[in-house]
Design a protein around this motif. Structure first.
Motif, PDB file in Angstrom:
ATOM      1  N   LYS A 177       0.722  -1.248  -0.104  1.00  0.00           N
ATOM      2  CA  LYS A 177       0.048   0.069   0.014  1.00  0.00           C
ATOM      3  C   LYS A 177       0.873   1.383  -0.064  1.00  0.00           C
ATOM      4  O   LYS A 177       0.668   2.312  -0.684  1.00  0.00           O
ATOM      5  CB  LYS A 177      -0.980  -0.244   1.204  1.00  0.00           C
ATOM      6  N   GLU A 202      -8.090  -4.220  -4.583  1.00  0.00           N
ATOM      7  CA  GLU A 202      -7.768  -3.222  -3.462  1.00  0.00           C
ATOM      8  C   GLU A 202      -7.454  -4.093  -2.291  1.00  0.00           C
ATOM      9  O   GLU A 202      -6.776  -3.787  -1.516  1.00  0.00           O
ATOM     10  CB  GLU A 202      -9.230  -2.621  -2.897  1.00  0.00           C
ATOM     11  N   PRO A 205      -2.183  -4.616  -2.878  1.00  0.00           N
ATOM     12  CA  PRO A 205      -1.165  -4.294  -1.932  1.00  0.00           C
ATOM     13  C   PRO A 205      -0.307  -5.207  -1.582  1.00  0.00           C
ATOM     14  O   PRO A 205       0.994  -5.366  -1.270  1.00  0.00           O
ATOM     15  CB  PRO A 205      -1.961  -3.424  -0.857  1.00  0.00           C
TER      16      PRO A 205
END
Lengths: 551, 89
Positions: A72, B50, B54
């Motif tokens: 992220k 989503e 990551p």
């Protein structure tokens, strides 16, 4: 995948180094479902791929969470470095738009031409217009979505007459197969806009630059929500399955969102979106009432944030869940210590005085006070400490541990490690200590965020906390929690990790011997205290070894 | 770069890249059923981008020398593989 009902093993949001508020975000899948997550852990749990993982070892969950945090961070970094690069969300949007060979007709409403050229988003979305044959220009709605809600600005720019005229103009447009339409109001922080697309969704997007939620549908953020969860977005979605809705118009009337949608219902096949007043939660609900939830392929109600109390409640539930998972994985003492360390490091990072700064320090601080005893390099710190003449043993450390501060014990541990023989296979106390240090070394990578050395940020993990408590118990501390918290309060987390890193290096047999050679040599620097100490020691040795003078 | 170019060369490749990284490159062309229709396996990030992205990005940066690398790769490979296999249309 769905047959595997083994739920994801418990894990910690905090393990990824983000407090719950920062970790909160809303996301939307490409298949139209809208969900939100207060943490990466929650996101994983909800993921159709990762949410039903049969994870054998709890450590694996931590690893995945760490990877999620790293990923992220990297994605955000890349997004910042490449602002012009379209995000995945946008890619998905266009990919789902229908491809058609039908001749494209342009519709231009001069009354609504208030085009603003935003950089990255507009580039993609304009492409969508061309691709869909709808050249309706985006309406400049707001320049700052936070200061000026998009709905209010748009309200003053388009009239009901515009709506009807545009409907008439678009009546000649050939409908695009079975596709619906998509209306998107996307006020980014720089260039908000209203966009008309021919897809099967309507979208109201309020997307700040730092938001990476994938949003194809209606998304807006209310100011009332922000104080509670800073980066939380509210996503409302409605996937319309009407066969041939084709017109998207902007209205500057004073009608509410409610009324606008009522009108759209009167115009068969046409959807009038973009009400300019910011809809209330109740109004937003009404939108959904027009199109029954079951027909809209919406996420369940409980997944959509309705209001502030619900968000606060959800956040509390999430925190409770995290706490529950932590307690399932670790002992209560570990969890409590971990939370204290988190709070402590968070306070230090914010520059606020630590709540632990005035805490009782266990034992006297070594020679210098805490401030002067905070060297930037643990090796330099060790070098300034006196060396005991007798070999240090683990038993001696354990006996003295509760009577001295942790830093002194760690110095003794350095001496123990540097002078210890090679590890024997027997299960001795020393070997247990070495094993603990090895465990700390294994847990060390998770304590640094960032790929490049210059950007790494220290953090504490529950796993590291557990191992540290074990280490302190092995060193003889009766209250390892207090000792550990006190140490981090007086120094900082970075220093603690640096110390551990150094100890782990010494724990390596090769480094241990290497250190032995280095450690016996006093550093030649300009430190007067060191010189004085060395001088005193040399004089002591000379006096001790020299023969007594004969009388 | 036009959007089509971006769409074709970067987006699709991203999912395929991770499939290859996990040793599942041979599944990239498989068709899988989703709520919004049938997609290719290489586009699996469209469904769970989503969530998975990551992690996969993080895994991409993970050192193969990391003692956890093997287990993590096997776990992700198993998860993604099962997902694709279980949704083949």
């Amino acid at each position: 995948m769905s047959d595997n009902e083994t739920l994801i093993a418990p894990a910690q949001t905090d393990a990824i180094g983000m407090p719950p508020a920062e970790a909160s975000y809303t996301y939307q899948r490409a298949d139209g479902t809208v969900e939100r997550a207060f943490s990466a852990e929650d996101a994983i749990a909800r993921c159709p791929v990762l949410g039903r993982l049969a994870i054998e070892a709890p450590e694996q969950v931590n690893t995945l969470l760490e990877l999620a945090a790293l990923g992220k961070e990297k994605i955000e970094k890349e997004n910042k470095e490449e602002p012009d690069k379209p995000k995945l969300e946008e890619k998905i949007e266009v990919e789902q738009e229908p491809k058609t060979n039908e001749p494209k007709k342009q519709i231009t409403d001069t009354n609504t031409e208030r085009t603003v050229k935003p950089e990255p988003v507009l580039e993609i979305q304009e492409h969508s217009y061309v691709e869909q044959g709808l050249a309706t220009k985006p309406v400049n709605t707001a320049t700052n979505h936070q200061a000026e809600p998009i709905m209010k600005q748009a309200q003053s720019e388009v009239t009901q007459r515009d709506v009807k005229e545009t409907i008439e103009q678009t009546s000649n447009v050939t409908p695009l197969a079975t596709q619906g339409e998509k209306t998107e109001i996307s006020p980014s922080t720089t260039q908000p806009q209203v966009i008309v697309k021919n897809t099967d969704r309507r979208t109201i997007v309020d997307r700040p630059e730092q938001t990476d939620a994938f949003s194809h549908q209606q998304q807006y953020e209310t100011d009332a929500v922000k104080p509670v969860v800073a980066e939380l977005e509210i996503v409302k979605s409605s996937t319309i399955r009407e066969p041939e809705p084709e017109i998207v118009l902007a209205s500057d009337s004073n009608d509410t969102l409610n009324e606008s949608y009522d009108e759209s219902a009167d115009l068969e096949g046409a959807i009038v979106a973009m009400p300019e007043t910011e809809p209330t939660i109740a109004e937003a609900d009404f939108i959904d009432e027009d199109y029954p939830r079951s027909e809209l392929d919406l996420a369940p109600h409980e997944l959509i944030i309705e209001n502030e109390p619900e968000m606060a409640d959800m956040q509390q539930k999430t925190e409770a869940y995290i706490d529950e998972q932590l307690r399932a994985l670790f002992e209560p003492e570990t969890v409590e210590t971990y939370k204290e360390l988190l709070a402590l490091t968070a306070a230090n990072q914010e520059g606020e005085p630590s709540v632990f700064e005035e805490a009782t320090i266990v034992g006297p601080v070594l020679e210098a006070d805490a401030e002067t005893a905070t060297p930037s390099d643990f090796e330099a710190f060790v070098a300034t400490q006196p060396i005991s003449e007798e070999p240090v043993t683990l038993e001696a450390i354990q006996e003295e541990a509760n009577e001295q501060p942790l830093e002194q014990t760690l110095v003794q541990l350095v001496e123990l490690l540097s002078g210890a023989p090679e590890k024997a296979e027997a299960e001795t106390e020393e070997n247990k200590l070495y094993a603990i240090l090895q465990g700390i070394e294994d847990a060390m990578p998770a304590c640094y965020i960032g790929q490049e050395a210059a950007e790494t940020k220290p953090r504490i993990t529950a796993e590291m906390t557990e191992k540290l408590l074990r280490l302190l118990r092995a060193l003889g501390y009766e209250n390892p929690k207090e000792v550990l918290v006190s140490f981090v309060a007086r120094f900082d987390l970075a220093f603690l990790l640096q110390t551990l890193k150094y100890l782990c290096q010494l724990n390596n047999e090769h480094n241990r011997q290497e250190f032995l050679a280095v450690f016996s040599t006093f550093p030649a620097n300009d430190d007067d205290d060191t010189r004085l100490r060395i001088g005193k020691m040399l004089f002591g040795l000379i006096a001790k070894l020299s023969p007594e003078p004969s009388v | 770069m036009s959007f089509e170019q971006f769409d074709d060369k970067e987006k699709e490749h991203e999912g395929e890249k991770y499939l290859r990284l996990l040793g599942l490159g041979h599944l990239a062309d498989r068709k899988i059923a989703t709520a919004s229709g049938t997609i290719q396996a290489r586009d699996f990030l469209d469904i769970c981008g989503e969530h998975a992205r990551p992690i996969l990005v993080g895994f991409e940066t993970m050192s193969p020398n990391d003692p956890r690398y093997g287990d993590t790769k096997n776990a992700l490979r198993s998860f993604v593989g099962q997902y694709i296999e279980g949704r083949q249309s």
